[in-house]
Design an enzyme around this catalytic site. Structure first.
Site, PDB file in Angstrom:
ATOM      1  N   CYS A 172     -87.893  27.191 -25.158  1.00 60.46           N
ATOM      2  CA  CYS A 172     -89.219  27.119 -25.782  1.00 60.46           C
ATOM      3  C   CYS A 172     -90.041  28.389 -25.541  1.00 60.46           C
ATOM      4  O   CYS A 172     -90.738  28.869 -26.445  1.00 60.46           O
ATOM      5  CB  CYS A 172     -89.975  25.886 -25.293  1.00 60.46           C
ATOM      6  N   HIS A 199     -93.009  22.739 -20.634  1.00 64.09           N
ATOM      7  CA  HIS A 199     -92.955  23.052 -22.071  1.00 64.09           C
ATOM      8  C   HIS A 199     -94.019  24.102 -22.405  1.00 64.09           C
ATOM      9  O   HIS A 199     -94.955  24.333 -21.622  1.00 64.09           O
ATOM     10  CB  HIS A 199     -93.197  21.784 -22.895  1.00 64.09           C
ATOM     11  N   ASP A 257     -94.903  23.821 -32.459  1.00 64.83           N
ATOM     12  CA  ASP A 257     -94.052  23.374 -31.353  1.00 64.83           C
ATOM     13  C   ASP A 257     -92.617  23.785 -31.641  1.00 64.83           C
ATOM     14  O   ASP A 257     -92.048  23.399 -32.669  1.00 64.83           O
ATOM     15  CB  ASP A 257     -94.154  21.852 -31.215  1.00 64.83           C
TER      16      ASP A 257
END
Length: 485
Positions: A267, A399, A420
């Site tokens: 991520c 995250h 995202d």
């Protein structure tokens, strides 16, 4: 040689000597020996022994003398003690059984019997049992101590085992277990897809060749990219969404999501690609990014961060990764993004929102900061403001996401718009449809009540660094980059 003080006979062991010294002189100590009078040197039979005791002159025993039968000190009353306590044992008249036999009482349990030899053997059993009990107590204590030591050792071993397992778990979680990086995971996941029948062998070899080519050139293959979302949002807000008072959006940002090669850990890299896609469309950063005209692949980004470390940026963070990212599945965060941008002469800062500032663990100050970031120098009456501001890197535990804009509702409520990397391209592409009813927009919207992590960090870009400013940041990286809110 050990000799009995009572009878002068040799003794077989120290235990027998101890028993004789205490007056406990069973017959089996000297087989065949007659009972010995405790007051005279003679050794007659039981009847004669009784007569000698009764006829003995009353010689007071020395103070502190002990009874030879029970070991209790009787002092000058020794004779009276022997008569009163052990009269039956010495043959004193006892209860008649009706057959003219005498009863003899055990001095240790008050058992009576008619045979003196049986009584002596019975007393011997008491003594042996007592010795066994004392020895047993010692053995039990030693056994308990040994068991406790073994238990403590086992617990320490289990604790060390748990710690090793937790450490390995953390290494796996953060990609520091030497299990390979992007390339190895990509190939492994494709092989799994072939085994499950979801991918044909020819497709496997085709995608493998494409991946190897992209890695060789250090560029992303673009297969997870979705472009045009920001432009679609501008049109949507201008025509729809009646409850929005104003909305601010970043310069065009491409969305990148995780692939087979970085699923579960990529991520941070994907968010950097989103941020970089916006900077590449902004002429202000052309000079800084003259060597980076295409979006780099994840292994290439890892190498770029390592280059920043070698320049001297964030040595503390570099040591956490042992100065190596390439070829691993290591997670990165705000500090690594900051070091990489600064090494490219892009001015930025880290802002820590280290504790909630609103009810129910919310962070309203984070939303207010983002609003100021976008609205500064962008005041006006337009409902939709497409700013020149780059997107914001947003990090929290486990995250990270990219802030691409913010809504201000008519009731003054604020709502962040987030890209995202965990959202697949199929979902993002729904935002591109002209007839969108706004349902897909919920993928991006995050209200104050939606962000309840304990801490958040953001990396915000704010211009270009001169060579002198870069040198200052390099010399004082911690002080110059971080602000606490």
């Amino acid at each position: 040689m050990l000799v009995c003080d009572g009878c002068g006979q040799p003794l077989s062991s120290e235990a027998a000597a101890a028993a004789a010294a205490a007056g406990r002189h069973p017959r089996r100590t000297h087989p065949g020996r007659q009972p010995r009078c405790p007051l005279r040197a003679a050794a007659p039979g039981c009847d004669e022994l009784r007569r000698q005791v009764e006829a003995a002159p009353p010689e007071p025993g020395p103070a502190g003398a002990e009874c030879p039968l029970c070991g209790k000190a009787a002092g000058r009353e020794l004779e009276a003690h022997v008569r009163a306590r052990h009269g039956r044992l010495l043959g004193a008249p006892g209860t008649d059984t009706g057959n003219g036999e005498q009863l003899y009482e055990c001095p240790m349990c008050s058992l009576t019997c008619t045979n003196i030899q049986i009584l002596e053997e019975h007393v011997d059993l008491h003594l042996e049992e007592q010795g066994f009990s004392e020895g047993g107590n010692i053995r039990d204590l030693e056994l308990a101590q040994r068991l406790q030591m073994e238990e403590d050792k086992w617990q320490r071993s289990e604790e060390e085992k748990r710690e090793r397992e937790e450490f390995k778990k953390l290494q796996r979680q953060y990609g520091l277990d030497n299990s390979g990086g992007y390339k190895q995971q990509f190939l492994k996941n494709m092989e799994r897809e072939v085994d499950r029948g979801r991918m044909q062998p020819f497709e496997y070899h085709k995608r493998k060749a494409e991946m190897m080519e992209c890695l060789a050139f250090g560029i992303d293959d673009g297969k997870t990219k979705t472009s045009g979302v920001i432009e679609a949002l501008c049109k949507y807000y201008q025509n729809e969404n009646k409850d929005v008072r104003r909305v601010w959006l970043s310069t065009g940002v491409d969305h990148f999501h995780s692939s087979l090669g970085d699923r579960g850990w990529g991520c941070g890299y994907r968010n950097f690609q989103m941020l970089l896609s916006s900077l590449l469309q902004n002429s202000l950063y052309n000079d800084c990014l003259k060597d980076t005209t295409l979006i780099p692949s994840i292994p290439k980004i890892q190498s770029m961060i390592e280059d920043a470390w070698r320049e001297g940026f964030d040595p503390h963070g570099a040591s956490h990764f042992n100065n190596r990212l390439h070829g691993s599945k290591a997670w990165i965060g705000a500090s690594e993004i900051y070091s990489l941008l600064t090494s490219l002469r892009i001015k930025c800062q880290i802002i820590d929102f280290h504790k909630p500032t609103g009810p129910m663990g919310t962070h309203p100050r984070l939303f207010e900061w983002v609003l100021r970031y976008y609205s500064t120098d962008n005041e006006g009456g337009a409902k939709v403001v497409c700013t020149s501001k780059p997107p914001i890197y947003l990090q929290h535990q486990g995250h990270s996401r990219t802030v691409v804009g913010i809504e201000e509702k008519k009731n003054k409520t604020l709502c962040l718009l987030l890209f995202d990397p965990g959202c697949p391209s199929q979902e993002m592409q729904k935002l591109l449809k002209q007839n969108s009813d706004g349902t897909s927009l919920k993928l991006l919207q995050k209200f104050v009540g939606s962000l309840k992590k304990k801490q958040y960090q953001i990396v915000a870009v704010d211009g270009v660094l001169s060579l002198e400013e870069k040198a200052v940041v390099w010399g004082h990286p911690r002080e110059s980059c971080r602000r606490h809110m």
